[in-house]
Design an enzyme around this catalytic site. Structure first.
Site, PDB file in Angstrom:
ATOM      1  N   CYS A 143     -18.991   5.003 -19.070  1.00 53.13           N
ATOM      2  CA  CYS A 143     -18.316   5.352 -17.808  1.00 53.13           C
ATOM      3  C   CYS A 143     -17.816   4.139 -17.038  1.00 53.13           C
ATOM      4  O   CYS A 143     -17.471   4.245 -15.869  1.00 53.13           O
ATOM      5  CB  CYS A 143     -19.218   6.209 -16.933  1.00 53.13           C
ATOM      6  SG  CYS A 143     -20.771   5.405 -16.509  1.00 53.13           S
ATOM      7  N   HIS A 150       0.802  -1.215   0.000  1.00 53.89           N
ATOM      8  CA  HIS A 150       0.000   0.000   0.000  1.00 53.89           C
ATOM      9  C   HIS A 150       0.838   1.270   0.000  1.00 53.89           C
ATOM     10  O   HIS A 150       0.537   2.241  -0.681  1.00 53.89           O
ATOM     11  CB  HIS A 150      -0.894   0.014   1.242  1.00 53.89           C
ATOM     12  CG  HIS A 150      -2.332  -0.076   0.912  1.00 53.89           C
ATOM     13  ND1 HIS A 150      -2.878   0.595  -0.150  1.00 53.89           N
ATOM     14  CD2 HIS A 150      -3.337  -0.737   1.494  1.00 53.89           C
ATOM     15  CE1 HIS A 150      -4.152   0.335  -0.194  1.00 53.89           C
ATOM     16  NE2 HIS A 150      -4.476  -0.487   0.796  1.00 53.89           N
TER      17      HIS A 150
HETATM   18  C1  PEP Z   1     -20.606   0.203 -14.310  1.00 54.04           C
HETATM   19  O1  PEP Z   1     -21.297  -0.736 -13.930  1.00 54.04           O
HETATM   20  O2  PEP Z   1     -19.894   0.155 -15.339  1.00 54.04           O
HETATM   21  C2  PEP Z   1     -20.557   1.450 -13.539  1.00 54.04           C
HETATM   22  C3  PEP Z   1     -19.922   2.512 -13.991  1.00 54.04           C
HETATM   23  O3  PEP Z   1     -21.180   1.459 -12.328  1.00 54.04           O
HETATM   24  P1  PEP Z   1     -20.523   0.849 -10.988  1.00 54.04           P
HETATM   25  O4  PEP Z   1     -19.109   0.453 -11.317  1.00 54.04           O
HETATM   26  O5  PEP Z   1     -20.638   1.910  -9.978  1.00 54.04           O
HETATM   27  O6  PEP Z   1     -21.411  -0.316 -10.741  1.00 54.04           O
END
Ligand code: PEP
Ligand code: MG
Length: 619
Positions: free
Chosen positions: A549, A229
């Site tokens: 995302c 870490h």
């Molecule tokens: C995903 O599922 O790609 C996402 C961005 O949401 P999380 O990682 O928060 O589930």
């Protein structure tokens, strides 16, 4: 005194010797090697920072006054929490990657000090076994650490390294509590003169939050390793570092000149003039490299063929906020709001949430913030949400397929209503969008929209000023159903964001959190790529904004393919933005399109990765 050009090294001609080089009377240079942990080269005077020994713990000691021990424990916990809070307050002076890494680690510590399994175990040892607080802390943290190490050793590979880090977290919190129980002081890093090389036997990860990277030019330690870490923290701080240089503390003296080469893992004490000259060239090269990355952050995210891209940041903790501006991200594409509920015994109310959202939106200074309402479920637990009724009682065999995300919120709408109201109130602070997690069918979106409008009407009735049009309400595409039904959903959602982390899990039937099936988890599986393509094309046909995302948005190797599939907007961890920008600025859309064409004909992951790697090697 007369000066000569002769070899008399004690004459004033010695001034021509590079500054900091060893005088002729100095001992010969000492070279040690260790783990090359953080790239870069630095030269400076040594400052040894050694720690006073931790208090001894009597393994035979027993108490007949458990209440007193619990009281002492409570005080030590409070003191530890305050120390961690102070460390968090210092985060703002650190570079962006450092803030992310250290911020998340401090969050883990804080969670451990909250109502956790660790705390319950310590309590039990005091009350049930009559242990003193110190002994209970040591036994419980050690037993949790050992269990992790056993599991990690069985699994091996990267999981073993992760288990080791996690075991280290338990031990670190244990040591902090024991020191606070005995009021033993921690070492201080505050009196470090600028330009110093920090030398220690070992550093704890939390020590990294105390290090001021504008004063310390390098770090070298006797113990530790490049995957622990502390190494991650120092990497985030960008300070050239060599760990595990055996013999270091025996040879290093306060004030001695030291060269630290974090790229090769070498440390030189009392360097010769030649070594010093070479090290200076290394230092200059390192500075040039860092400057180049810094300049890139201010350049637009545009393909070489002219198309503009949007590179935004994902935000998990407010501590990451200052990094986003530094990263060059143009807004927040995914604000995960789970942090609001994680360490809390009760839910933050509407006004508290509104204040937090408004602060984040305001910091973005005109760039859009996309707030995702809480995505609860799966293996996560929150006392606050459970008290508010959001428990997943009943079916726990497949939590990811049970009550999770939007389904759970629609079953207990009070939490959703509070969050909508808070976001709407905060929307006066700047541009914002509201995003729904884990959508599978159109009626869920309709129901959420009805609640959204109802909350807005209630706020208006109460005299809250909202804009004429409400912030856009969009959805995450993270189930195959949502991707396949992209056309229908895009008619009703004002924007879409593809979450490939979950989309991969649900498409391939591979739990994203399971080490056992981790080798089967492939976001680049052709099945996942086809769903990304279908959702993207559906959104574009309806002129709806669509972004991606999931983690792959921050992978510069994968982004050309995603651009070729039609995506123009990506949201990723803030530290990935400059790297991705560097790659996309050298790409032409036509090349990305051709790559996507070839990839979409591939039938397995190996073929896809081969094509992507060949493309990356050619750009
Ligand atoms: C995903 O599922 O790609 C996402 C961005 O949401 P999380 O990682 O928060 O589930
Ligand atoms: Mg998700």
């Amino acid at each position: 005194m007369k000066t000569t050009d002769g070899p008399d090294q004690t004459s004033p001609r010695r001034r021509r010797r590079p500054r900091g080089a060893a005088p002729a009377t100095a001992p010969p240079e000492i070279r040690l090697s260790g783990d090359a942990t953080v790239r870069g080269m630095a030269i400076g005077p040594v400052m040894l920072v050694l720690e006073s020994p931790a208090p001894d713990i009597d393994a035979a000691a027993r108490t007949d006054n458990p209440e007193h021990e619990l009281e002492r424990l409570g005080e030590a916990i409070e003191r530890s929490v305050r120390q961690i809070e102070r460390l968090r307050d210092r985060l703002a002076i650190l570079p962006e990657d450092g803030q992310i890494e250290i911020g998340s680690l401090l969050e883990v510590y804080r969670r451990m000090l909250g109502p956790s399994r660790l705390q319950r175990g310590i309590h039990e040892r005091i009350v049930r076994d009559g242990r003193t607080a110190e002994l209970a802390v040591r036994e419980e943290t050690e037993s949790l650490a050992q269990a992790l190490l056993r599991d990690g050793a069985e699994i091996g590979g990267e999981d073993a390294a992760a288990a080791q880090r996690r075991a280290g977290e338990f031990r670190e919190i244990g040591q902090r509590l024991v020191r606070n129980l005995g009021r033993t002081p921690f070492r201080s890093f505050s009196a470090m003169p600028a330009g110093t090389v920090l030398v220690a036997e070992q550093l704890r990860p939390a020590d990294a939050a105390l290090i001021d990277p504008s004063r310390i030019v390098a770090v070298a330690t006797e113990e530790g390793g490049s995957t622990d870490h502390t190494a991650i923290m120092l990497r985030a701080l960008g300070i050239p570092t060599v760990l595990a240089a055996h013999g270091l503390t025996a040879h290093a003296r306060d004030g001695a000149t030291m060269v630290v080469d974090g790229t090769t893992g070498h440390v030189v004490i009392d360097p010769s003039a030649e070594t010093l000259e070479a090290a200076r060239r290394g230092v200059a090269d390192h500075a040039r490299e860092r400057q180049a990355l810094g300049r890139l952050r201010r350049l637009p995210a545009r393909l070489s063929s002219g198309e503009k891209l949007q590179l935004q940041a994902n935000l998990e903790l407010p501590a990451e906020l200052p990094l986003i501006a530094q990263s060059g991200a143009s807004g927040i594409g995914l604000l995960r709001t789970e942090f609001l509920f994680m360490n809390a015994a009760t839910m933050p109310d509407e006004d508290r949430q509104a204040a937090i959202y408004a602060e984040i939106i305001g910091t973005m200074a005109g760039d859009t913030t996309t707030i995702r309402v809480v995505d609860w479920g799966g293996e996560k637990h929150s006392e606050a949400l459970e008290r508010a009724g959001l428990s997943q009682e009943g079916d726990t065999i497949n939590p990811a397929l049970g009550m999770r995300g939007l389904r759970l919120l629609l079953r207990y709408p009070a939490v959703l209503e509070t969050q909508f109201a808070a976001i709407l109130k905060a929307s006066v602070a700047g541009p914002v969008r509201v995003m729904l997690p884990m959508v599978t069918v159109v009626p869920e979106l309709r129901e959420a929209r009805e609640i959204y409008h109802r909350v807005a009407r209630r706020l208006r009735r109460k005299g809250v000023q909202l804009g004429d049009t409400l912030p856009p309400l969009g959805i995450m595409v993270e189930t195959p159903a949502a991707a396949i039904m992209g056309d229908a959903l895009a008619q009703e959602a004002e924007f879409l964001a593809i979450g490939t982390n979950d989309l991969t899990m649900y498409t391939l039937a591979v739990d994203r959190g399971s080490a056992e099936v981790a080798p089967l988890y492939h976001p680049l599986h052709p099945a996942v790529l086809r769903l990304i393509q279908a959702a993207t094309e559906a959104a574009l046909r309806q002129y709806r904004p669509i972004s991606l995302c999931g983690e792959i948005a921050g992978d510069p190797r994968v982004v050309p393919l995603l651009i070729g599939l039609g995506l123009r907007s990506f949201s990723m961890t803030a530290s990935a933005v400059p790297r991705v920008k560097k790659v996309v600025r050298a790409l032409s859309f036509e090349d990305c399109r051709r790559l996507a064409h070839r990839v979409m004909e591939a039938s397995d992951v190996a073929e896809v990765t081969g094509l992507i790697d060949d493309f990356a090697a050619g750009t």
